[in-house]
Design an enzyme around this catalytic site. Structure first.
Site, PDB file in Angstrom:
ATOM      1  N   GLY A  48       0.783  -1.336  -0.001  1.00 21.80           N
ATOM      2  CA  GLY A  48      -0.048   0.180  -0.119  1.00 21.80           C
ATOM      3  C   GLY A  48       0.727   1.275  -0.123  1.00 21.80           C
ATOM      4  O   GLY A  48       0.341   2.352  -0.460  1.00 21.80           O
ATOM      5  N   ASP A 103       1.003   3.358   4.456  1.00 21.99           N
ATOM      6  CA  ASP A 103      -0.051   3.989   3.726  1.00 21.99           C
ATOM      7  C   ASP A 103      -1.116   4.380   4.781  1.00 21.99           C
ATOM      8  O   ASP A 103      -1.870   5.648   4.649  1.00 21.99           O
ATOM      9  CB  ASP A 103      -0.664   2.937   2.767  1.00 21.99           C
ATOM     10  CG  ASP A 103      -0.980   1.534   3.206  1.00 21.99           C
ATOM     11  OD1 ASP A 103      -0.635   1.181   4.505  1.00 21.99           O
ATOM     12  OD2 ASP A 103      -1.512   0.747   2.376  1.00 21.99           O
ATOM     13  N   ASP A 106      -4.339   1.618  11.234  1.00 20.20           N
ATOM     14  CA  ASP A 106      -5.668   1.223  11.274  1.00 20.20           C
ATOM     15  C   ASP A 106      -5.568   0.831  12.686  1.00 20.20           C
ATOM     16  O   ASP A 106      -5.671   1.702  13.912  1.00 20.20           O
ATOM     17  CB  ASP A 106      -6.043   0.122  10.566  1.00 20.20           C
ATOM     18  CG  ASP A 106      -7.587  -0.094  10.762  1.00 20.20           C
ATOM     19  OD1 ASP A 106      -8.041   0.132  11.781  1.00 20.20           O
ATOM     20  OD2 ASP A 106      -8.161  -1.005   9.722  1.00 20.20           O
ATOM     21  N   LYS A 134      -6.539   6.164  11.318  1.00 20.99           N
ATOM     22  CA  LYS A 134      -7.647   6.021  11.830  1.00 20.99           C
ATOM     23  C   LYS A 134      -7.733   6.008  13.331  1.00 20.99           C
ATOM     24  O   LYS A 134      -7.523   5.152  13.994  1.00 20.99           O
ATOM     25  CB  LYS A 134      -8.436   4.671  11.216  1.00 20.99           C
ATOM     26  CG  LYS A 134      -8.651   4.385   9.781  1.00 20.99           C
ATOM     27  CD  LYS A 134      -9.250   3.142   9.655  1.00 20.99           C
ATOM     28  CE  LYS A 134      -9.565   2.869   8.179  1.00 20.99           C
ATOM     29  NZ  LYS A 134      -9.916   1.632   7.759  1.00 20.99           N
ATOM     30  N   PHE A 155     -13.484   1.689   5.447  1.00 20.14           N
ATOM     31  CA  PHE A 155     -12.658   1.207   4.545  1.00 20.14           C
ATOM     32  C   PHE A 155     -12.527   2.272   3.448  1.00 20.14           C
ATOM     33  O   PHE A 155     -13.338   2.661   2.888  1.00 20.14           O
ATOM     34  CB  PHE A 155     -13.430  -0.198   3.982  1.00 20.14           C
ATOM     35  CG  PHE A 155     -12.353  -0.808   2.892  1.00 20.14           C
ATOM     36  CD1 PHE A 155     -11.084  -1.645   3.610  1.00 20.14           C
ATOM     37  CD2 PHE A 155     -12.426  -0.767   1.673  1.00 20.14           C
ATOM     38  CE1 PHE A 155     -10.254  -2.370   2.794  1.00 20.14           C
ATOM     39  CE2 PHE A 155     -11.373  -1.467   1.081  1.00 20.14           C
ATOM     40  CZ  PHE A 155     -10.396  -2.089   1.607  1.00 20.14           C
ATOM     41  N   ASP A 162      -5.772  -0.731  -1.892  1.00 20.19           N
ATOM     42  CA  ASP A 162      -6.595  -1.495  -2.717  1.00 20.19           C
ATOM     43  C   ASP A 162      -7.716  -2.225  -2.059  1.00 20.19           C
ATOM     44  O   ASP A 162      -7.998  -2.233  -0.605  1.00 20.19           O
ATOM     45  CB  ASP A 162      -5.814  -2.784  -3.185  1.00 20.19           C
ATOM     46  CG  ASP A 162      -5.691  -3.970  -2.060  1.00 20.19           C
ATOM     47  OD1 ASP A 162      -5.330  -3.675  -0.958  1.00 20.19           O
ATOM     48  OD2 ASP A 162      -5.823  -5.204  -2.263  1.00 20.19           O
ATOM     49  N   ARG A 168      -5.547   0.490  -6.566  1.00 20.51           N
ATOM     50  CA  ARG A 168      -4.096   1.554  -6.208  1.00 20.51           C
ATOM     51  C   ARG A 168      -4.051   2.538  -6.877  1.00 20.51           C
ATOM     52  O   ARG A 168      -3.386   3.168  -6.610  1.00 20.51           O
ATOM     53  CB  ARG A 168      -3.393   0.389  -6.174  1.00 20.51           C
ATOM     54  CG  ARG A 168      -3.356  -0.794  -5.121  1.00 20.51           C
ATOM     55  CD  ARG A 168      -2.095  -1.681  -4.974  1.00 20.51           C
ATOM     56  NE  ARG A 168      -2.205  -2.940  -4.287  1.00 20.51           N
ATOM     57  CZ  ARG A 168      -2.044  -3.081  -2.990  1.00 20.51           C
ATOM     58  NH1 ARG A 168      -2.228  -2.249  -2.198  1.00 20.51           N
ATOM     59  NH2 ARG A 168      -2.193  -4.409  -2.575  1.00 20.51           N
TER      60      ARG A 168
HETATM   61  P1  5GP Z   1      -3.321  -2.539  10.980  1.00 24.61           P
HETATM   62  O1  5GP Z   1      -2.183  -3.265  11.121  1.00 24.61           O
HETATM   63  O2  5GP Z   1      -2.784  -1.060  11.334  1.00 24.61           O
HETATM   64  O3  5GP Z   1      -4.769  -2.822  11.687  1.00 24.61           O
HETATM   65  O4  5GP Z   1      -3.580  -2.188   9.318  1.00 24.61           O
HETATM   66  C1  5GP Z   1      -2.611  -1.505   8.587  1.00 24.61           C
HETATM   67  C2  5GP Z   1      -2.595  -2.127   7.259  1.00 24.61           C
HETATM   68  O5  5GP Z   1      -3.942  -2.651   6.790  1.00 24.61           O
HETATM   69  C3  5GP Z   1      -2.378  -1.164   6.191  1.00 24.61           C
HETATM   70  O6  5GP Z   1      -1.315  -1.053   5.773  1.00 24.61           O
HETATM   71  C4  5GP Z   1      -3.252  -1.348   5.033  1.00 24.61           C
HETATM   72  O7  5GP Z   1      -2.542  -2.412   4.237  1.00 24.61           O
HETATM   73  C5  5GP Z   1      -4.425  -2.306   5.695  1.00 24.61           C
HETATM   74  N1  5GP Z   1      -5.616  -1.378   5.813  1.00 24.61           N
HETATM   75  C6  5GP Z   1      -6.126  -0.757   6.955  1.00 24.61           C
HETATM   76  N2  5GP Z   1      -7.057  -0.117   6.600  1.00 24.61           N
HETATM   77  C7  5GP Z   1      -7.307  -0.219   5.456  1.00 24.61           C
HETATM   78  C8  5GP Z   1      -8.231   0.392   4.563  1.00 24.61           C
HETATM   79  O8  5GP Z   1      -9.253   1.236   5.085  1.00 24.61           O
HETATM   80  N3  5GP Z   1      -8.232   0.356   3.415  1.00 24.61           N
HETATM   81  C9  5GP Z   1      -7.374  -0.495   2.839  1.00 24.61           C
HETATM   82  N4  5GP Z   1      -7.292  -0.714   1.505  1.00 24.61           N
HETATM   83  N5  5GP Z   1      -6.324  -1.101   3.461  1.00 24.61           N
HETATM   84  C10 5GP Z   1      -6.498  -0.846   4.902  1.00 24.61           C
END
Ligand code: 5GP
Length: 178
Positions: A48, A103, A106, A134, A155, A162, A168
Site C-alpha cells: 500500500g 499507507d 488502522d 484512523k 474502509f 486496494d 491502487r
Molecule cells: P493495521 O495493522 O494498522 O490494523 O492495518 C494496517 C494495514 O491494513 C495497512 O497497511 C493496510 O494495508 C491495511 N488497511 C487498513 N485499513 C485499510 C483501509 O481502510 N483500506 C485498505 N485498502 N487497507 C487498509
C-alpha cells in the site's frame, strides 16, 4: 470523478489528489527540517505505501536511502488480525535513523510489528510517517510522527490502497459507500 465502482462495491471521494499533494509537500518540509544533516533510511511498507513513499521521498532533500518491506494483515474489507511473514529486510539499519512509511495506520498491528523488528536491529531512531490514520481504531502508545490525514474508521481505497487488489491506481482516496 466523485464516485467509483470497484468489483462489487461503490466508493465516494474522500481526499482529492490536490489535497494529498499539498499535504505531502508539508510533511516533506517538516521531515527536511527535522533531519537536516542526518543520514536517513525510509522504510516503505508494501504494497500500500509504495505511492506515498515514492511521492514523499521525491520531495525530500536529505542524504537519504529507501527500502521496502512487505507485511499484510488485511483480506477484503476487514482486518483478519493475522500477521503474515515479513520479507525484504536487506539493509544494515544498525545505528541508522529510520522513517517507517505506511499507507494507513488502522489498529496499529502492522506498525507494532515493524517497530519491533527495527528495535531488534538496534536502529538509532524510529519515526513513523503515514498517509492516513484512523484514530478511533488506533490503540497503541507508539507515536505516529507524521500524519497525512486522520480519517473515520471506514474502509478506503486509492492512492496505493486496494480493495482485493484493485483501486491502487486511483489518484485520490475514496471511502466505501455502505
Ligand atoms: P493495521 O495493522 O494498522 O490494523 O492495518 C494496517 C494495514 O491494513 C495497512 O497497511 C493496510 O494495508 C491495511 N488497511 C487498513 N485499513 C485499510 C483501509 O481502510 N483500506 C485498505 N485498502 N487497507 C487498509
Amino acid at each position: 470523478m466523485n464516485e467509483v465502482r470497484i468489483l462489487d462495491k461503490k466508493f465516494r471521494e474522500l481526499i482529492s489528489e490536490q489535497a494529498i499533494r499539498k499535504r505531502i509537500d508539508e510533511i516533506a518540509l517538516q521531515i527536511n527540517r527535522d533531519f537536516t544533516g542526518s543520514e536517513v533510511i525510509f522504510v516503505g511498507i508494501l504494497n500500500g505505501a509504495f505511492m506515498f513513499a515514492a511521492d514523499l521521498f521525491r520531495k525530500t532533500e536529505l542524504n537519504a536511502r529507501i527500502t521496502f518491506v512487505k507485511l499484510a494483515s488485511y483480506q477484503g474489507t476487514s482486518s483478519t488480525g493475522s500477521i503474515k511473514e515479513l520479507i525484504g529486510w536487506n539493509e544494515d539499519m544498525v545505528n541508522k535513523k529510520v522513517i517507517v512509511v505506511e499507507d494507513i495506520v488502522d489498529t496499529g498491528a502492522t506498525l507494532e510489528r515493524i517497530v519491533n523488528e527495527l528495535v531488534i536491529r538496534n536502529v538509532a531512531e524510529i519515526k513513523i510517517a503515514t498517509m492516513l490514520l484512523k484514530p478511533t481504531a488506533y490503540k497503541l502508545d507508539i507515536p505516529v510522527n507524521y500524519v497525512g490525514f486522520e480519517i473515520p474508521n471506514n474502509f478506503v481505497v486509492g492512492y496505493g490502497l486496494d480493495y482485493n487488489g484493485y483501486g491502487r491506481n486511483l489518484p485520490s482516496i475514496y471511502t466505501l459507500v455502505k
